[in-house]
Write a protein that holds these residues in place. Structure first.
Motif, short mmCIF file in Angstrom:
data_model
loop_
_atom_site.label_atom_id
_atom_site.label_comp_id
_atom_site.label_asym_id
_atom_site.label_seq_id
_atom_site.Cartn_x
_atom_site.Cartn_y
_atom_site.Cartn_z
N SER A 21 0.83 -1.20 0.00
CA SER A 21 0.00 0.00 0.00
C SER A 21 0.87 1.26 0.00
O SER A 21 0.62 2.20 -0.75
CB SER A 21 -0.92 -0.01 1.21
OG SER A 21 -1.60 1.20 1.31
N MET A 63 0.18 5.30 -0.83
CA MET A 63 -0.69 5.63 0.29
C MET A 63 0.13 5.83 1.57
O MET A 63 0.93 4.97 1.93
CB MET A 63 -1.68 4.50 0.55
CG MET A 63 -2.62 4.26 -0.61
SD MET A 63 -3.82 5.58 -0.76
CE MET A 63 -4.88 4.88 -2.04
N GLY A 64 -0.13 6.93 2.27
CA GLY A 64 0.53 7.17 3.54
C GLY A 64 -0.02 6.23 4.60
O GLY A 64 -0.97 5.50 4.34
N PRO A 65 0.57 6.27 5.82
CA PRO A 65 0.17 5.32 6.87
C PRO A 65 -1.33 5.37 7.21
O PRO A 65 -1.96 4.34 7.38
CB PRO A 65 0.98 5.77 8.08
CG PRO A 65 2.09 6.58 7.51
CD PRO A 65 1.63 7.16 6.24
N ARG A 76 -3.96 6.41 5.33
CA ARG A 76 -4.79 5.86 4.24
C ARG A 76 -4.60 4.35 4.14
O ARG A 76 -5.53 3.62 3.85
CB ARG A 76 -4.41 6.52 2.91
CG ARG A 76 -4.95 7.91 2.79
CD ARG A 76 -4.93 8.35 1.33
NE ARG A 76 -5.77 9.50 1.13
CZ ARG A 76 -5.37 10.75 1.33
NH1 ARG A 76 -4.14 10.97 1.73
NH2 ARG A 76 -6.20 11.76 1.16
N THR A 77 -3.36 3.89 4.38
CA THR A 77 -3.12 2.45 4.36
C THR A 77 -3.97 1.76 5.41
O THR A 77 -4.58 0.73 5.16
CB THR A 77 -1.63 2.17 4.62
OG1 THR A 77 -0.89 2.67 3.52
CG2 THR A 77 -1.36 0.68 4.77
N HIS A 91 -7.69 1.80 4.18
CA HIS A 91 -8.00 1.00 2.98
C HIS A 91 -7.59 -0.46 3.07
O HIS A 91 -8.13 -1.29 2.35
CB HIS A 91 -7.33 1.62 1.75
CG HIS A 91 -7.97 2.89 1.29
ND1 HIS A 91 -7.35 4.10 1.34
CD2 HIS A 91 -9.21 3.13 0.81
CE1 HIS A 91 -8.16 5.04 0.90
NE2 HIS A 91 -9.30 4.47 0.57
N VAL A 92 -6.60 -0.75 3.90
CA VAL A 92 -6.09 -2.12 3.93
C VAL A 92 -6.28 -2.76 5.31
O VAL A 92 -7.00 -3.74 5.45
CB VAL A 92 -4.60 -2.17 3.51
CG1 VAL A 92 -4.06 -3.59 3.61
CG2 VAL A 92 -4.44 -1.66 2.09
N PRO A 150 -10.19 -2.71 6.86
CA PRO A 150 -11.12 -3.66 6.20
C PRO A 150 -10.73 -5.11 6.43
O PRO A 150 -11.60 -5.96 6.63
CB PRO A 150 -11.01 -3.31 4.71
CG PRO A 150 -10.31 -2.03 4.61
CD PRO A 150 -9.62 -1.74 5.90
N LEU A 151 -9.43 -5.39 6.43
CA LEU A 151 -9.01 -6.79 6.59
C LEU A 151 -9.17 -7.28 8.03
O LEU A 151 -9.16 -8.47 8.28
CB LEU A 151 -7.57 -6.97 6.11
CG LEU A 151 -7.40 -6.94 4.59
CD1 LEU A 151 -5.93 -6.99 4.21
CD2 LEU A 151 -8.15 -8.07 3.94
#
Lengths: 365, 289
Positions: B190, B195-197, B199-200, B203-204, B207-208
């Motif tokens: 990411s 993507m900065g920390p 946004r990571t 987005h990642v 959700p996970l």
């Protein structure tokens, strides 16, 4: 051509004794395909991760397109990485995975979609746009990872052992495909691998690494034909090593004594009479001599083992001091198959002087 | 006896015992409660019947509606507080904590209270929040207040604090597990993709980790929904929850039919939450990484 990546005395010391990368300076030209080659633990992956921004160097600088990026985080570098196990986002579709990297590039949604589809078409998976990564095969995931990285049009694409998770046949196919992709997109590729064939087949330039340092760099042919050390000679291709002593030397050539006879070698540097050396040569750059056939440069020994591998045979020849040498011959036709030597018989092997490498000291790699 | 029938017999035994157990100790009691819920209270006993009067009472008498609303509110607050505390904690343990030893210790520090008697853990808060408790002594000694304040104990605030403390391990464990399952190279990928920390994370990572969050919410919500010790110890006069009312109906009030109906309503609420979160979890991520 201008240098796109310049590494200046780059080091990564985990502690005073554990050294990942040690004083590496390297310049990569725009559009080049460079491979970092070495066994595991040689520092090649650490070097790649430092270029990507995932690890900070302890010394030295990294310049990308003439700008110092040594302390930039990954998301501020115009480089992209294809991770070893692809690192695709499992909760996103293939299309979303590829478009992910475009979100921060100021593109509209429609534009993102078009660019993602274009990248996916480039790797031949346009019909998988709406599938999830876990519905794809290993090879397909690999391609999605590639598409996701190149869609951002990075200045440099980093590939961390990109083919290691694929089976042998697919790996060979992907080697060629990656090479073609490199030619098509014109982006600089820096790849890490421990597979010498991969390095030779794909790269414009190979950098062999040993214990955090560069052992040798050059075109694949140069490395293969002129290895500077037994380490490189052994890592790229197979090499026979024979302990030897200089019997006589002029400026350009020398006579060398070995346990299996004396040989003429060409010199690229002066050597002293009586100096202990190791000579090396490739199994395929030898010729098994027929009985009674005369040759300038020959070694003699006994056939210890014959290994058949379809395309040819590899004969293991044991010389007087117990060293075993490999001699490869191709079995071009059915007739040649009947002349395969028998174990225990005497055998003489010719080696041309220009095919012999000469290393200082008695080295056993 | 030939081998096949013997194997069938062994299979029947292995499956039979747990099935019998579930039958006798779970389904049968449920059946009895369901049956009771249709009966009529007739002092000093109950009269078998089939009518929905008890359910009608539950959904018309404001007294019961109020208790159910309060229980929903308290459980929701407990889940939210646990989440707010547990997520950053689990995130720190998985992604930021460098020392393996420290991580193990911190994780154990959260889990260890589970081995201490539940009653004791609830009781502890009485001594912390009470007028002669630690909180009051601290506030007096620092001069923030002049005399002991009774506002900390015997109210809904005290219940939320106590229940959050008791059930937080059930939020930490699933979130920790979910975060730990996320391959590290996904956040690297990411970052690599611009993507900065923050946004990571959005987005990642978040959700996970949703399956773990959903499991944590389900556990803490359902556990506090059925709790009746904390209200009893620290809840005070207006702290009654559904479980307390059920206990009263089966005890002092001697109205088993109404208590049974309330138990069934509670069971339905809990089961629908569990199945909802199940669906969320299985839909959450795209399967294996």
């Amino acid at each position: 051509m201008a240098a796109i990546i310049e590494l200046e005395n780059l080091s990564k010391h985990y502690s005073s004794t554990i050294i990942g990368v040690d004083d590496v300076s390297l310049s990569v030209e725009d559009g080049e395909f460079v491979t970092l080659l070495g066994p595991s633990g040689c520092g090649k992956s650490t070097l790649l991760r430092m270029i990507g921004g995932f690890e900070a160097p302890t010394h030295g600088r990294i310049r990308l397109a003439e700008r110092d990026v040594t302390w930039d985080p990954p998301y501020k570098r115009a480089v992209n990485m294809v991770f070893q196990d692809y690192a695709l986002f499992p909760h996103m579709t293939v299309g979303e995975n590829i478009a992910y990297g475009l979100k921060m590039m100021g593109m509209g949604r429609a534009e993102q979609r078009t660019a993602a589809l274009e990248a996916l078409t480039l790797v031949g998976l346009a019909d998988r746009f709406d599938q999830r990564p876990n519905q794809l095969s290993g090879g397909q995931r690999q391609r999605v990872a590639l598409a996701r990285a190149i869609v951002r049009r990075p200045k440099v694409l980093l590939l961390d052992e990109p083919l290691s998770a694929l089976d042998a046949r697919l790996r060979e196919q992907m080697q060629i495909e990656l090479k073609h992709l490199h030619d098509k997109v014109g982006i600089t590729f820096i790849m890490v691998t421990h597979d010498q064939t991969e390095a030779l087949v794909m790269s414009d330039r190979v950098v062999v690494m040993e214990q955090g340092r560069i052992a040798q760099e050059g075109k694949p042919q140069d490395l293969y034909d002129h290895p500077v050390s037994p380490y490189v000679a052994n890592f790229i291709g197979t090499t026979n090593f024979v302990p030897a002593t200089v019997a006589d030397a002029t400026e350009a050539a020398a006579t060398i004594e070995t346990a299996a006879g004396s040989l003429q070698v060409l010199l690229d540097r002066p050597v002293a009479k009586g100096a202990e050396m190791t000579l090396g040569f490739r199994p395929e750059k030898t010729r098994a001599l027929a009985e009674g056939e005369a040759a300038e440069n020959a070694l003699s020994g006994h056939v210890a083992e014959v290994i058949y591998y379809g395309l040819g045979v590899r004969v293991s020849v044991e010389i007087a001091d117990g060293t075993r040498l490999y001699v490869d011959s191709l079995l071009a036709d059915a007739l040649a198959r009947s002349t395969v030597p028998q174990v225990g018989t005497k055998m003489r092997v010719a080696v041309e002087p220009h095919n012999i490498f000469l290393f200082d000291g008695r080295v056993a790699p | 006896m030939s081998a096949a029938p013997r194997r069938n017999l062994a299979g029947a035994l292995i499956l039979g015992i747990p099935i019998l157990w579930i039958l006798v100790f779970m389904l049968l009691p449920y059946g009895i409660i369901v049956t009771y819920s249709f009966w009529i209270k007739k002092y000093p006993s109950f009269m078998p019947a089939f009518q929905l009067g008890n359910y009608v009472t539950l959904f018309t008498d404001p007294q019961y509606l109020q208790v159910m609303a309060r229980t929903l509110k308290i459980s929701t607050l407990v889940s939210l507080c646990s989440f707010a505390l547990a997520y950053p904690f689990a995130y720190y343990l998985v992604f930021r904590c460098r020392s393996q030893a420290l991580r193990t210790w911190l994780y154990m520090a959260v889990i260890a209270p589970l081995w201490v008697s539940y009653l004791l853990r609830a009781y502890v808060w009485k001594t912390i929040l009470g007028t002669e408790g630690i909180l009051n002594s601290f506030l007096i000694s620092t001069g923030i207040i002049a005399e002991p304040s009774p506002v900390f104990l015997y109210n809904q605030f005290a219940m939320v604090v106590t229940l959050t403390y008791i059930f937080i391990p059930f939020m930490v464990m699933p979130i920790y597990t979910a975060l730990e399952k996320i391959p590290r190279n996904l956040s690297e990928a990411s970052a690599d993709l611009g993507m900065g920390p923050w946004r990571t994370f959005l987005h990642v990572t978040l959700p996970l980790s949703m399956p773990g969050v959903a499991a944590g919410f389900t556990l803490t919500f359902c556990l506090s929904f059925g709790d009746f010790v904390a209200p009893f110890l620290v809840g005070g006069p207006d702290g009654n929850l559904v479980a307390n009312v059920i206990a009263t109906q089966f005890g002092a009030a001697l109205n088993w039919p109404l208590g049974s109906a309330l138990a069934i309503v509670m069971l339905i609420i809990v089961l629908s939450i569990v199945s909802l979160s199940d669906r969320l979890e299985s839909r959450g991520n795209g399967g294996e990484f």
